[in-house]
Scaffold this active site. Sequence first.
Site, PDB file in Angstrom:
ATOM      1  N   PHE A  31      -4.314 -13.025  -0.865  1.00  0.00           N
ATOM      2  CA  PHE A  31      -4.252 -13.883  -2.041  1.00  0.00           C
ATOM      3  C   PHE A  31      -5.648 -14.141  -2.622  1.00  0.00           C
ATOM      4  CE2 PHE A  31      -3.615 -17.946  -4.258  1.00  0.00           C
ATOM      5  CZ  PHE A  31      -2.436 -17.694  -4.945  1.00  0.00           C
TER       6      PHE A  31
ATOM      7  N   ALA B 158      -3.140  -6.547   4.220  1.00  0.00           N
ATOM      8  CA  ALA B 158      -1.839  -6.207   4.820  1.00  0.00           C
ATOM      9  C   ALA B 158      -0.938  -7.426   4.702  1.00  0.00           C
ATOM     10  CB  ALA B 158      -2.025  -5.807   6.279  1.00  0.00           C
ATOM     11  N   VAL B 159       0.111  -7.288   3.912  1.00  0.00           N
ATOM     12  CA  VAL B 159       1.069  -8.384   3.765  1.00  0.00           C
ATOM     13  C   VAL B 159       2.383  -7.924   4.404  1.00  0.00           C
ATOM     14  CG1 VAL B 159       2.031 -10.099   2.210  1.00  0.00           C
ATOM     15  CG2 VAL B 159      -0.050  -8.882   1.544  1.00  0.00           C
ATOM     16  N   ILE B 160       2.803  -8.667   5.413  1.00  0.00           N
ATOM     17  CA  ILE B 160       3.974  -8.262   6.197  1.00  0.00           C
ATOM     18  C   ILE B 160       5.087  -9.289   5.992  1.00  0.00           C
ATOM     19  CG2 ILE B 160       4.795  -7.739   8.532  1.00  0.00           C
ATOM     20  CD1 ILE B 160       1.848  -7.017   9.226  1.00  0.00           C
TER      21      ILE B 160
ATOM     22  N   HIS C 169       6.405 -16.699   1.980  1.00  0.00           N
ATOM     23  CA  HIS C 169       5.842 -16.507   0.644  1.00  0.00           C
ATOM     24  C   HIS C 169       5.291 -15.094   0.424  1.00  0.00           C
ATOM     25  CE1 HIS C 169       2.533 -18.497   2.911  1.00  0.00           C
ATOM     26  NE2 HIS C 169       1.739 -17.734   2.213  1.00  0.00           N
TER      27      HIS C 169
ATOM     28  N   PHE D 149      -6.621 -11.746   7.176  1.00  0.00           N
ATOM     29  CA  PHE D 149      -5.235 -11.936   7.645  1.00  0.00           C
ATOM     30  C   PHE D 149      -4.705 -10.580   8.117  1.00  0.00           C
ATOM     31  CE2 PHE D 149      -0.935 -13.321   7.798  1.00  0.00           C
ATOM     32  CZ  PHE D 149      -0.940 -14.699   7.730  1.00  0.00           C
TER      33      PHE D 149
HETATM   34  N1  INI Z   1      -2.156 -13.015   3.651  1.00  0.00           N
HETATM   35  C1  INI Z   1      -2.155 -11.688   3.911  1.00  0.00           C
HETATM   36  O1  INI Z   1      -3.123 -10.994   3.564  1.00  0.00           O
HETATM   37  N2  INI Z   1      -1.108 -11.121   4.565  1.00  0.00           N
HETATM   38  C2  INI Z   1      -0.023 -11.832   4.966  1.00  0.00           C
HETATM   39  O2  INI Z   1       0.924 -11.241   5.564  1.00  0.00           O
HETATM   40  C3  INI Z   1       0.005 -13.229   4.702  1.00  0.00           C
HETATM   41  N3  INI Z   1       1.107 -14.028   5.161  1.00  0.00           N
HETATM   42  O3  INI Z   1       1.919 -13.515   5.926  1.00  0.00           O
HETATM   43  O4  INI Z   1       1.209 -15.200   4.806  1.00  0.00           O
HETATM   44  C4  INI Z   1      -1.101 -13.808   4.029  1.00  0.00           C
HETATM   45  N4  INI Z   1      -1.130 -15.121   3.757  1.00  0.00           N
HETATM   46  C5  INI Z   1      -2.333 -15.842   3.452  1.00  0.00           C
HETATM   47  C6  INI Z   1      -2.670 -15.824   1.984  1.00  0.00           C
HETATM   48  O5  INI Z   1      -3.158 -14.548   1.607  1.00  0.00           O
HETATM   49  C7  INI Z   1      -3.761 -16.853   1.669  1.00  0.00           C
HETATM   50  O6  INI Z   1      -4.908 -16.559   2.430  1.00  0.00           O
HETATM   51  C8  INI Z   1      -3.325 -18.297   2.003  1.00  0.00           C
HETATM   52  O7  INI Z   1      -2.093 -18.583   1.373  1.00  0.00           O
HETATM   53  C9  INI Z   1      -4.397 -19.307   1.507  1.00  0.00           C
HETATM   54  O8  INI Z   1      -4.573 -19.214   0.092  1.00  0.00           O
END
Ligand code: INI
Length: 151
Positions: free
Chosen positions: A58, A81-83, A89, A23
């Site tokens: 996640f 990287a979580v933005i 969420h 992601f």
């Molecule tokens: N995962 C990330 O690594 N970064 C993000 O910014 C993000 N956003 O924006 O939702 C993100 N979501 C996916 C999450 O990590 C899981 O892969 C998904 O929820 C399936 O379990």
Amino acid sequence: MIKIHTGSYDGRNKRFAIVVARFNEFITKQLLEGAIDTLLRHGVKESDIEVTWVPGSFEIPVAAQKIARGKKVDAIITLGAVIRGETAHFDYVCGESAKGIAQVALQTDVPVAYGIITTENTEQAIERAGLKQGNKGRDAAMTALEMANLL
Ligand code: INI
């Protein structure tokens, strides 16, 4: 006489795993490059580095846990990287990945470096992936080197 424990950054004869989220890959690829380059510069052999891609931040803890339980590496580097701008969420993804990563280290005694960028927007994420404010992948690799030697 005081006994002081510190870890050096010597990567020779140490093995590392890197778990990286797909992601926001345009950011995490930069973190991965920074982490690998840092390990190599500190004497780690290419053959002593293994990289595992997971869908998102996640999923990082469960992959890190599997690797840690295998006891074949001296430390694990996690990269993501979580933005906030992109997800409702954000807090859950950040919170669960941080908690999970800490748990893996505590439960397995394998150090796990936290190299997940958490930012308000894409611009901040780019800055922390090597543009202006260093590269969080490099920082995480340094932490992993130090902890691998310390433990
Ligand atoms: N995962 C990330 O690594 N970064 C993000 O910014 C993000 N956003 O924006 O939702 C993100 N979501 C996916 C999450 O990590 C899981 O892969 C998904 O929820 C399936 O379990």
